[in-house]
Write a protein that holds these residues in place. Sequence first.
Motif, short mmCIF file in Angstrom:
data_model
loop_
_atom_site.label_atom_id
_atom_site.label_comp_id
_atom_site.label_asym_id
_atom_site.label_seq_id
_atom_site.Cartn_x
_atom_site.Cartn_y
_atom_site.Cartn_z
N PRO A 1 0.82 -1.22 0.00
CA PRO A 1 0.00 0.00 0.00
C PRO A 1 0.85 1.27 0.00
O PRO A 1 1.91 1.30 0.63
CB PRO A 1 -0.79 -0.12 1.30
N LYS A 2 0.38 2.28 -0.71
CA LYS A 2 1.10 3.55 -0.78
C LYS A 2 0.49 4.56 0.17
O LYS A 2 -0.74 4.62 0.28
CB LYS A 2 1.04 4.09 -2.22
N MET A 3 1.31 5.35 0.84
CA MET A 3 0.78 6.39 1.75
C MET A 3 0.43 7.61 0.92
O MET A 3 1.30 8.23 0.32
CB MET A 3 1.86 6.76 2.77
N GLY B 1 -13.06 5.55 -8.59
CA GLY B 1 -12.14 6.52 -8.00
C GLY B 1 -10.98 5.80 -7.36
O GLY B 1 -10.88 4.57 -7.43
N GLN B 2 -10.12 6.56 -6.75
CA GLN B 2 -8.92 5.99 -6.12
C GLN B 2 -8.65 6.70 -4.80
O GLN B 2 -9.15 7.82 -4.59
CB GLN B 2 -7.70 6.28 -7.00
N THR B 3 -7.80 6.10 -3.99
CA THR B 3 -7.36 6.76 -2.76
C THR B 3 -6.75 8.13 -3.12
O THR B 3 -6.85 9.09 -2.37
CB THR B 3 -6.29 5.88 -2.07
N GLU B 4 -6.13 8.20 -4.29
CA GLU B 4 -5.43 9.42 -4.71
C GLU B 4 -6.38 10.53 -5.13
O GLU B 4 -5.94 11.68 -5.35
CB GLU B 4 -4.53 9.08 -5.92
N THR B 5 -7.66 10.22 -5.31
CA THR B 5 -8.60 11.17 -5.92
C THR B 5 -9.91 11.19 -5.12
O THR B 5 -10.05 10.45 -4.15
CB THR B 5 -8.97 10.69 -7.33
N GLY C 1 -9.23 -2.81 -17.29
CA GLY C 1 -8.50 -3.52 -16.22
C GLY C 1 -7.37 -2.66 -15.72
O GLY C 1 -7.05 -1.61 -16.31
N ARG C 2 -6.79 -3.08 -14.62
CA ARG C 2 -5.57 -2.42 -14.19
C ARG C 2 -4.52 -2.72 -15.24
O ARG C 2 -4.51 -3.81 -15.82
CB ARG C 2 -5.12 -2.98 -12.85
N ALA C 3 -3.63 -1.77 -15.50
CA ALA C 3 -2.66 -1.93 -16.59
C ALA C 3 -1.99 -3.31 -16.52
O ALA C 3 -1.86 -4.00 -17.53
CB ALA C 3 -1.64 -0.81 -16.53
#
Length: 567
Positions: free
Chosen positions: A221-223, A356-360, A454-456
């Motif tokens: 996981p990325k912070m 959406g994403q955690t980043e957005t 899909g995810r890349a």
Amino acid sequence: ERGYWLQMCRFKTSAPKNFCDYESMRQVYNVQVPQQFNFAKDVLEQWETKEKNGQRSSLPALWWVNDSGEEVKWSFEELGFHSRKLANVLHQVCGLERGDRVFLLLPRVPEWWLVNVACLRTGTVLIPGTSQLTARDIRHRLQSSGAKCVITDETLAPLLDTVASECPSISTKLLLSHRAMHGWGSLTELMGSASDDHVCVDTRSEEAMTIFFTSGTTGSPKMTQHSHCSYGLGLTVNGRYWLDLTEQDVFWNTSDTGWAKSAWSSVFAPWIQGACVFVHHMPRFDSSTVLKTLSSYPITTFCTAPTAYRMLVQDDISRYKFQALEHCLCAGEPINPEVMWKWKELTGLDIYEGYGQTETVLIAGTFKGMKIKPGSFGKASPGYDVQVVDEDGSIVPQGQEGNLGIRVKPDRPFSLFTEYTGEPERTAECFHGDFYLTGDRGMMDEEGYLWFIGRADDVILSAGYRIGPFEVENALIEHPAVAESAVVSSPDPVRGEVVKAFVVLTADFKFRDHKELIQELQTHVKTVTAPYKYPRKIEFVDHLPKTVSGKIRRVELRKKEWGQKTS
Ligand code: ATP
Ligand code: MG
């Protein structure tokens, strides 16, 4: 400048439900980000005032229940009262200053919401984690975040203690428990003696507010750091347009407290709209508890993960009557059209999808009043210019596959993460040309609807064809034998790679002859989708590997197929 908030709320409240038409929604969405913004002060205190003046419905701000029949109902005033006390504990007792980081490890208990608001009030940066983390995960998170304060309960405190000595930044430990533990301050006792008089810190809009961990579907996981305006203001899109909430609504979002989706849908989006946040504290997802809860409480709006809907439609839904339910949503993974149809057949309600994403915040979605195209997650959210682009950030023609990207030049949307904490290079890698690339592949049709491929890393290249796992999984689930599936690439001496499906069977098909069933499923896929996509290999499994938040980890299956180690 700040009066903007109430204008937004009034506009929505005075408009009839379902008013939204996509084009006007994009036009009216024009947020001028103020210099200073704090959600506790600019939104929650406003609702508190409205409530005191009799200008809000009598619904609680937070309505919490658990399996034992316990119940907590807090108005905005009570939420303010308790969180002001907790803010004083954080600042005066724990000595935390604006910008200090607070690591929060609690399941869905009411105090989780108090810590959220207290951190906003003190300007401390909240880092929520899921209560299913291991000691190793916790050490990594504490060390890389430099958190000064940890807050948890008696189940998780011993785990934290095993790693605390290796995390020198920690200066305070707060415990939510009736029992005392050495080295831990009692949250309840400290709050009991704290003053309820607290002046909210006047944070800058751009100041760091929270760090969430991504789900870890593709790797560790990325912070992901967000500012006060990014989530605090940006999630208006989710609350007002996608969830379609008003202060008359009771909204239940089932996600665990450790994921960004809980900030999205259990804190900011509903409270921006003055809606009631409903929480059922279930130790684990249980279909019949969910259905019973939906039918026993006046829940108007429900959001859960596609994996949960897949389980719910297997249940005998006709036994339940949902008294108030009118809007259902899902996000986090693609939802299979077959599951949407079944849900509609069983409940009469559509499922509105969000992407959406955690980043957005919400990048795209199907919004009420918009035509739903099953298999597509809808159109770009207001506030984002979403395009399908190549590796250089050039827009590809409609109907062609590419990277799903958000335009960041000339203007970077304010509702985008600031950075992956302490990882400037990883952050920079997401930006190509004028776009932020999500890491997901998709395409746009002539009406502007976006289709997820899909995810890349999950896209399969077989004999010159590019195959998205989602379309194969959608085809498989249309067969009555399939409860769910995960499709990945598998090595093949001739084709290089071929499509392989891991299939979980429905109860009625568990004991059927597997060889026959494989053929039947292959023929089925060939008839409902382009034949080259059919899975040449099929393996039946009892369950699929998933993240704690319920997402299928295709990476794990793929690596196993290719004889690689999984992380
Ligand atoms: P990690 O980045 O750690 O691998 P993650 O990407 O799953 O994990 P999140 O930020 O929680 O972490 O999830 C965002 C991702 O979830 C998106 O990039 C996308 O791949 C997937 N996703 C979310 N909503 C949808 C949707 N409606 N349809 C398809 N995929 C979705
Ligand atoms: Mg991701």
